[in-house]
Scaffold this motif. Structure first.
Motif, mmCIF file in Angstrom:
data_model
loop_
_atom_site.group_PDB
_atom_site.id
_atom_site.type_symbol
_atom_site.label_atom_id
_atom_site.label_comp_id
_atom_site.label_asym_id
_atom_site.label_seq_id
_atom_site.Cartn_x
_atom_site.Cartn_y
_atom_site.Cartn_z
ATOM 1 N N CYS A 72 0.872 -1.179 0.000
ATOM 2 C CA CYS A 72 0.000 0.000 0.000
ATOM 3 C C CYS A 72 0.906 1.225 0.000
ATOM 4 O O CYS A 72 1.944 1.223 0.674
ATOM 5 C CB CYS A 72 -0.875 -0.005 1.255
ATOM 6 S SG CYS A 72 -1.911 1.461 1.421
ATOM 7 N N ARG B 220 0.015 4.289 0.971
ATOM 8 C CA ARG B 220 -0.349 5.286 1.988
ATOM 9 C C ARG B 220 0.646 5.207 3.146
ATOM 10 O O ARG B 220 1.443 4.277 3.216
ATOM 11 C CB ARG B 220 -1.762 5.008 2.497
ATOM 12 C CG ARG B 220 -2.826 5.057 1.400
ATOM 13 C CD ARG B 220 -3.204 6.463 1.102
ATOM 14 N NE ARG B 220 -4.319 6.559 0.169
ATOM 15 C CZ ARG B 220 -4.714 7.709 -0.355
ATOM 16 N NH1 ARG B 220 -4.102 8.832 -0.047
ATOM 17 N NH2 ARG B 220 -5.733 7.736 -1.180
ATOM 18 N N CYS C 210 -0.231 5.605 6.806
ATOM 19 C CA CYS C 210 -0.887 5.691 8.111
ATOM 20 C C CYS C 210 0.126 5.258 9.182
ATOM 21 O O CYS C 210 0.736 4.194 9.058
ATOM 22 C CB CYS C 210 -2.115 4.792 8.127
ATOM 23 S SG CYS C 210 -3.187 5.080 6.695
ATOM 24 N N PHE D 143 0.243 4.073 12.159
ATOM 25 C CA PHE D 143 0.128 2.903 13.039
ATOM 26 C C PHE D 143 0.276 1.597 12.257
ATOM 27 O O PHE D 143 0.281 0.514 12.831
ATOM 28 C CB PHE D 143 -1.264 2.903 13.705
ATOM 29 C CG PHE D 143 -2.374 2.996 12.684
ATOM 30 C CD1 PHE D 143 -2.850 1.862 12.057
ATOM 31 C CD2 PHE D 143 -2.913 4.222 12.326
ATOM 32 C CE1 PHE D 143 -3.845 1.949 11.089
ATOM 33 C CE2 PHE D 143 -3.902 4.319 11.362
ATOM 34 C CZ PHE D 143 -4.363 3.178 10.745
ATOM 35 N N CYS D 144 0.399 1.687 10.935
ATOM 36 C CA CYS D 144 0.201 0.511 10.088
ATOM 37 C C CYS D 144 1.526 -0.182 9.765
ATOM 38 O O CYS D 144 2.438 0.413 9.189
ATOM 39 C CB CYS D 144 -0.503 0.927 8.810
ATOM 40 S SG CYS D 144 -0.793 -0.463 7.711
ATOM 41 N N ASP E 282 -3.510 -5.870 0.704
ATOM 42 C CA ASP E 282 -3.484 -4.931 1.834
ATOM 43 C C ASP E 282 -4.408 -3.751 1.558
ATOM 44 O O ASP E 282 -5.055 -3.223 2.454
ATOM 45 C CB ASP E 282 -2.052 -4.462 2.057
ATOM 46 C CG ASP E 282 -1.150 -5.660 2.297
ATOM 47 O OD1 ASP E 282 -1.382 -6.359 3.287
ATOM 48 O OD2 ASP E 282 -0.246 -5.915 1.472
ATOM 49 N N LYS F 199 -4.053 9.814 8.063
ATOM 50 C CA LYS F 199 -5.159 9.227 7.311
ATOM 51 C C LYS F 199 -6.176 10.312 6.953
ATOM 52 O O LYS F 199 -7.381 10.030 6.816
ATOM 53 C CB LYS F 199 -5.800 8.094 8.127
ATOM 54 C CG LYS F 199 -6.435 7.046 7.233
ATOM 55 C CD LYS F 199 -6.682 5.714 7.884
ATOM 56 C CE LYS F 199 -7.187 4.743 6.834
ATOM 57 N NZ LYS F 199 -7.267 3.374 7.292
#
Ligand code: SF4
Length: 453
Positions: free
Chosen positions: A168, A170, A172, A174-175, A212, A278
């Protein structure tokens, strides 16, 4: 050569033998088997459902490790080490914590296994295997092979897991996915995925595309969906909410057999969403507008929320619960924010001195659902209790009836037929999981470290 692949469970209470409820096929094990040359004989054991025959002869044990299964993986490795069998570990946790993993594994494969695993096996057979192998991420997934014959004789849910893309782009905070894949994203060639789906179609009642984030490259996903419309299957996947504002895309998803999507809503508070990178979730009217579109196209929702963010108080749980029931979510998860090692979130909490259990995944006092850091506005215990309470209320009989007998969830005879069994299973899971130890609590002995650790 005899290779044993083990899929570890999260944990087990004293006196509890196996958690048998509703297990899905573990795709990483089939991926590893698919990457293994045919002259290697493979045994596969799923620790979630069966006893591992530690004394069965084998030359090498492979374990894919996630943070939640790390402790159990190290226990399993210790059992094999006692018997003189070397262990190789890979997966998310091995990649994000390679030095820790290396203490309990003779060999560690980080990153994607696609190229690193065959290289390691060659070296292992030649007696020259190194401690670490680093697999590049973001490389082509052409000719990916999954050997599902290892599932034979095991009773998994009749859901075929298929990977159409990986990663992914992005970020974020926490990911763990963005940390592992370094924000890369690769799709498999459409024709290869379509072939695989055709092969699986006879045994599967529904497909789960485990990507994902299915919509990271929407143009390529579109090409895949066009082919999918010809196959007459039902499928579900995981995606970020930005695609829910593209109505043409949603219409094509629905036409190609999409029954539902898992979406990480995380929070209804714009400050939190921006704070965890996010903010894109707020685009074009945010969640309410997105939900209207998804509902209009008959796409059901598995929504997930996380709590313990800096802005969260008791009202955050009420708002999320109300949102999930109001929008008639098919299922939902209410979890605490988890500081996975290697993520920006973990580093931030560590810098701020807020981690109460820095290696919570190995801590003997840690139990499933415990919050291993200090949230700003609530105590860790209050966050845990509110999460459990939100699950109980979401899966209460009244909520199930309200959500089940709704237009969206009755819109598909197949999904409606499974609504109550699935929701009841989730309800039963609440108490099964709450307070579960990580690792097998009945396991005795010290974790044995590998030579040269
Ligand atoms: S969109 Fe989803 S998969 Fe991608 S980084 Fe964010 S949480 Fe992770």
């Amino acid at each position: 050569m005899r290779l044993t692949i083990v899929h570890p469970c999260i944990g087990r209470r004293v006196g509890q033998r196996y958690i048998r409820s509703w297990q899905m096929e573990p795709l990483p094990a089939a991926r590893l088997a698919g990457l293994t040359p045919p002259d290697v004989s493979i045994s596969f054991h799923d620790d979630r459902m069966e006893r591992i025959p530690f004394d069965a002869p084998c030359d090498l044990v492979a374990i894919s490790v996630e943070t939640y299964t790390a402790k159990r993986a190290y226990q399993i490795a210790s059992e094999y080490r006692k018997r003189g069998v070397p262990v190789v570990m890979g997966g998310f946790h091995a990649t994000l914590c390679p030095r820790e993993t290396a203490r309990y594994a003779e060999h560690v494969v980080t990153g994607d296994a696609d190229e690193a695993w065959p290289e390691f096996l060659d070296d292992f057979r030649a007696g020259r295997a190194r401690k670490f192998y680093h697999g590049a991420v973001g490389k082509s997934l052409s000719h990916a092979r999954y050997d599902r014959s290892i599932y034979a004789g095991k009773r998994y849910l009749p859901i075929a897991l298929v990977e159409t893309a990986r990663g992914c782009n992005r970020k974020c905070d926490f990911c763990a996915i963005q940390s592992f894949f370094r924000r890369t994203h690769v799709r498999r060639p459409v024709a290869e995925v379509v072939d695989e789906i055709r092969q699986q179609a006879r045994r599967a009642r529904v497909f789960f595309f485990v990507d994902d984030n299915f919509v990271t490259d929407r143009a390529r996903a579109w090409e895949f969906l066009v082919e999918l419309t010809k196959l007459n299957i039902r499928w579900i996947t995981q995606m970020s909410i930005d695609a829910a504002h593209d109505e043409d895309f949603l219409a094509l998803m629905a036409r190609s057999g999409c029954e539902g999507v898992l979406i990480g809503f995380e929070s209804l508070d714009p400050r939190t969403l921006r704070g965890v990178n996010k903010g894109f979730a707020l685009m074009k009217g945010g969640y309410d507008a997105a939900m209207k579109n998804l509902t209009r196209h008959g796409i059901r929702i598995y929504g997930t929320f996380i709590f313990g963010n800096d802005e969260d108080g008791p009202e955050s749980f009420e708002a999320a619960l109300d949102f999930a029931i109001r929008h008639r979510f098919y299922v939902a998860a209410f979890n605490h924010l988890t500081p996975f090692p290697g993520t920006p979130l973990y580093e931030r909490l560590r810098r701020e001195g807020r981690l109460t259990m820095p290696s919570w995944w190995l801590d003997d006092d840690y139990r499933y659902n415990m919050v291993p850091f200090r949230p700003r506005r609530m105590t860790p215990e209050a966050v845990r209790a509110h999460c459990v309470n939100a699950r109980k209320r979401f899966y209460s009989p009244v909520s199930m009836i309200r959500r089940g007998f709704s237009r969206i969830n009755m819109g598909s005879a197949f999904m409606f037929r499974h609504f109550f069994p699935i929701n009841i299973m989730h309800r039963l899971e609440i108490s099964v999981r709450d307070g579960l130890p990580l690792g097998d609590a009945a396991w005795r002995g010290e974790l044995l470290e590998a030579d040269g650790a």
